[in-house]
Structures are given as C-alpha cells and as structure tokens.
Design a protein around this motif. Structure first.
Motif, PDB file in Angstrom:
ATOM      1  N   ASP A   9      70.603  -0.740  32.615  1.00  0.00           N
ATOM      2  CA  ASP A   9      69.999   0.168  33.579  1.00  0.00           C
ATOM      3  C   ASP A   9      69.884   1.568  32.986  1.00  0.00           C
ATOM      4  OD1 ASP A   9      72.313   1.908  34.438  1.00  0.00           O
ATOM      5  OD2 ASP A   9      73.119   0.017  35.196  1.00  0.00           O
ATOM      6  N   LEU A  10      69.008   2.374  33.566  1.00  0.00           N
ATOM      7  CA  LEU A  10      68.736   3.706  33.016  1.00  0.00           C
ATOM      8  C   LEU A  10      69.949   4.623  33.109  1.00  0.00           C
ATOM      9  CD1 LEU A  10      65.064   4.547  34.074  1.00  0.00           C
ATOM     10  CD2 LEU A  10      65.910   3.357  32.043  1.00  0.00           C
ATOM     11  N   LEU A  15      68.389   5.297  39.093  1.00  0.00           N
ATOM     12  CA  LEU A  15      68.616   4.997  37.676  1.00  0.00           C
ATOM     13  C   LEU A  15      69.415   3.711  37.500  1.00  0.00           C
ATOM     14  CD1 LEU A  15      69.477   8.527  36.213  1.00  0.00           C
ATOM     15  CD2 LEU A  15      67.276   7.328  36.152  1.00  0.00           C
ATOM     16  N   SER A  16      70.352   3.469  38.426  1.00  0.00           N
ATOM     17  CA  SER A  16      71.232   2.305  38.282  1.00  0.00           C
ATOM     18  C   SER A  16      70.557   1.000  38.650  1.00  0.00           C
ATOM     19  CB  SER A  16      72.497   2.491  39.133  1.00  0.00           C
ATOM     20  OG  SER A  16      72.182   2.411  40.510  1.00  0.00           O
ATOM     21  N   PRO A  40      61.946  -3.467  47.474  1.00  0.00           N
ATOM     22  CA  PRO A  40      62.901  -3.553  46.369  1.00  0.00           C
ATOM     23  C   PRO A  40      63.694  -2.251  46.267  1.00  0.00           C
ATOM     24  CG  PRO A  40      60.729  -4.315  45.683  1.00  0.00           C
ATOM     25  CD  PRO A  40      60.556  -3.676  47.028  1.00  0.00           C
ATOM     26  N   PRO A  41      64.915  -2.302  45.745  1.00  0.00           N
ATOM     27  CA  PRO A  41      65.765  -1.105  45.717  1.00  0.00           C
ATOM     28  C   PRO A  41      65.126   0.118  45.075  1.00  0.00           C
ATOM     29  CG  PRO A  41      67.064  -3.039  45.202  1.00  0.00           C
ATOM     30  CD  PRO A  41      65.645  -3.499  45.264  1.00  0.00           C
ATOM     31  N   ALA A  42      64.465  -0.061  43.930  1.00  0.00           N
ATOM     32  CA  ALA A  42      63.890   1.100  43.247  1.00  0.00           C
ATOM     33  C   ALA A  42      62.835   1.784  44.109  1.00  0.00           C
ATOM     34  CB  ALA A  42      63.292   0.682  41.906  1.00  0.00           C
ATOM     35  N   GLU A  43      62.018   0.992  44.802  1.00  0.00           N
ATOM     36  CA  GLU A  43      60.991   1.569  45.677  1.00  0.00           C
ATOM     37  C   GLU A  43      61.629   2.283  46.858  1.00  0.00           C
ATOM     38  OE1 GLU A  43      57.443   0.016  48.661  1.00  0.00           O
ATOM     39  OE2 GLU A  43      57.970  -1.202  46.907  1.00  0.00           O
ATOM     40  N   LEU A  44      62.657   1.680  47.403  1.00  0.00           N
ATOM     41  CA  LEU A  44      63.363   2.280  48.536  1.00  0.00           C
ATOM     42  C   LEU A  44      63.910   3.653  48.174  1.00  0.00           C
ATOM     43  CD1 LEU A  44      64.270   0.936  51.382  1.00  0.00           C
ATOM     44  CD2 LEU A  44      66.512   0.836  50.294  1.00  0.00           C
TER      45      LEU A  44
END
Length: 316
Positions: free
Chosen positions: A276-277, A252-253, A226-230
């Motif tokens: 999103d953050l 963050l996005s 997933p993008p956040a993990e990447l």
C-alpha cells in the motif's frame, strides 16, 4: 440480478410496531466473492440489515435475494444452514469440544461423522489452530482470539454461499484484532466466500471491505463504494465527517503501489509491487527519497518521492 451479485437488497424497509423505521428503502448489491462492510453510527440499521439476509429479521417491505432467490420463499432453518454466521462473542457451545462445535452445521445437514470430522480438521488448520492440539479442547480452554477463529471455522464448515459477521473482532484486544483481521483476509481470499460484515469502526471497514456501505440513522444509505473512492470522494458532508479528517491518510493504506511513474535504476532499499502507498511512503522516507520496486524477484525501477506523490494524487 447481475450474474456477479450474490446478495441483492431491493428497496428493503424495516418498520417496527411503534413506528420506528430501522431501515428505509435500502437497495444495494453485494458481488459474488466480495466483502461488503456495513458501517455507521449506533441506530443506523446496520445489524438489522444484516439480519434480514438470513431472516433473523423479516423486512416490512422490499425483497432480499440470495443468489437470485427471494429469501422470504426459503424455509428459515434451511436458509440459515446455507449461510455462515459469526457474532461478536462467538456463541460457541460451551459443553462441546472445538471439533464438535465446527461440525455442528454439517451434522445437521446429514454429513456422516467421518466426513464432518475431516472438514473440521481442514478448517481448524486453515484458521491456524492445529486440530491435534485444539480439536479436543473446550471453549473455556481457549483465548478470546482462538474462540473467534473457531467461530470462523464453524461458519465456513458447510461451504456456505454467504458469511455474515456481526462485529466479529470487537471483543478482542487491538493486537489480537489485527492478527485476526489478517487471518480473515487470508482465509476469505482462499475460499472466496461472499461476506457481509457489520462494524462501527471506519478503519476496520476500509481495511477489510472491498465495498463499504455507510448508513445514517433510520437505515438510509449515504454511500456505497470501494474504500479508496469512499475516502477520496465522499458523497456527502455526513460521509466526510464519518470517515474523518485524516481520510486522505487512510486512503494511502487502501491504495496499492502501481508501476506508474517508476524511474530506471536501483536503490539500496527495496519494496514489493502492490504494497500500500502508506508502506511505500515509509520506505521512500527511509531510503532517502528513493526506493527500488521489485516483483517476483525482478527489479521494475525506482520509486521517488515525486512518483509517490503522483500516484497518491491519482487515488480514487
């Protein structure tokens, strides 16, 4: 194959007659209803990988499975009618109207004219093109962004199991690209089609993908996540370099604001739960260090700068 996997690549390799290996022992699953983005530098095999799903290219070894069925055992023409395909320059038939372009695959599948026309009008409306205004026009009468929307509508016309998208937004200007990306995410959220999308743009990859596969030369998979993990936990120096030194800002996005750490109270500035953050950070700064978080019109509490930092530290 797990029940939620629509596509499986099982040790897929593509080697050409001159000995060049475009894809090497690639294995990954694309869960049903998700968006898998293939990204990497030129020559990494991402387009070759995508084209092996609909047999525009056949693998040298390994297997590609679609909904549990080996695609090598499916007639290529039948297979392609089950898979939507959107390319960079759209590929609309210039001599056919927008409506007739959208009905291409349904008509090939034997749908009667009335049913195919109704489907075309439904999809043109879905992609934000009024069928009464645009249905009778020809591709040359449309802007680049409008042609891309028609391409998406055509790809969805026969309710495909899967949609393949090859650099679908790269030929339009940045403003139109962002609008098209937003429309694509809205449409995919409504119809739930499984998507494999190729791009060279890591920002686009992490914005659109529910899972992102980073490939390097020779079609070697460096990371699939997933993008956040990447962004927060790159698996190698190659991945860290490819996603960029600003990867934590990008993270963050793609990370949504949660209820964690909200404090009691209200504030003059409000935001919605689930933004999103990055958006939350802008709101906190604008609100003097605190912002009220609301969900369905109900106040959940106040997010402070410290609370935002704690959520950001838990990203990934």
């Amino acid at each position: 194959m797990p029940n939620d996997a629509m596509i499986r690549l099982d040790r897929v390799t593509k080697t050409y007659a001159d000995g060049t290996t475009a894809v090497a022992e690639l294995s990954l699953d694309v869960p049903r209803g998700e968006i898998c983005v293939l990204v990497g530098p030129s020559g990494c095999g991402k387009t070759t990988t995508m084209k092996m799903v609909n047999r525009l290219i056949d693998p040298t070894s390994g297997a590609v499975l679609l909904d549990g069925e080996d695609v090598s055992r499916i007639d290529p023409n039948e297979l392609r009618r089950r898979i939507g395909y959107v390319i960079q320059n759209v590929g609309l038939f210039p001599h056919r109207s927008v409506r007739d372009n959208v009905t291409t695959v349904p008509r090939l599948l034997g749908w009667d004219r009335k049913r195919a026309r109704a489907r075309a009008e439904e999809l043109l409306d879905l992609v934000g093109l009024d069928p009464s205004t645009y249905g009778g026009r020809y591709p040359a009468q449309l802007s680049g962004g409008q042609r891309q929307r028609v391409g998406v509508a055509r790809a969805l016309a026969a309710d495909p199991l899967v949609m393949l998208m090859d650099e679908p937004f790269s030929a339009v200007d940045p403003i139109a690209r962002e609008r098209l990306q937003n429309e694509f995410l809205r449409i995919q959220g409504e119809v739930g089609t499984t998507v494999v999308l190729v791009t060279h743009d890591i920002d686009e990859a992490v914005r659109l993908g529910t899972r992102v596969a980073i490939l390097r030369q020779g079609g070697h998979l460096e990371q699939y996540a997933p993008p956040a993990e990447l962004l927060t936990a790159p698996a190698s120096e190659f991945v860290a370099g490819f996603v960029g030194s600003d990867r934590m800002v990008k993270a963050l996005s793609v990370t949504r604001l949660r209820r964690d750490g909200l404090e009691p109270g209200t504030a003059d500035t409000t935001i919605a739960l689930g933004v999103d953050l990055g958006q939350a950070l802008v709101a906190v700064l604008a609100g003097g260090g605190r912002v009220e978080v609301r969900d369905d019109g109900r106040s959940l509490g106040v997010l402070t700068a410290d609370g935002l930092v704690r959520q950001a530290q838990q990203t990934g």
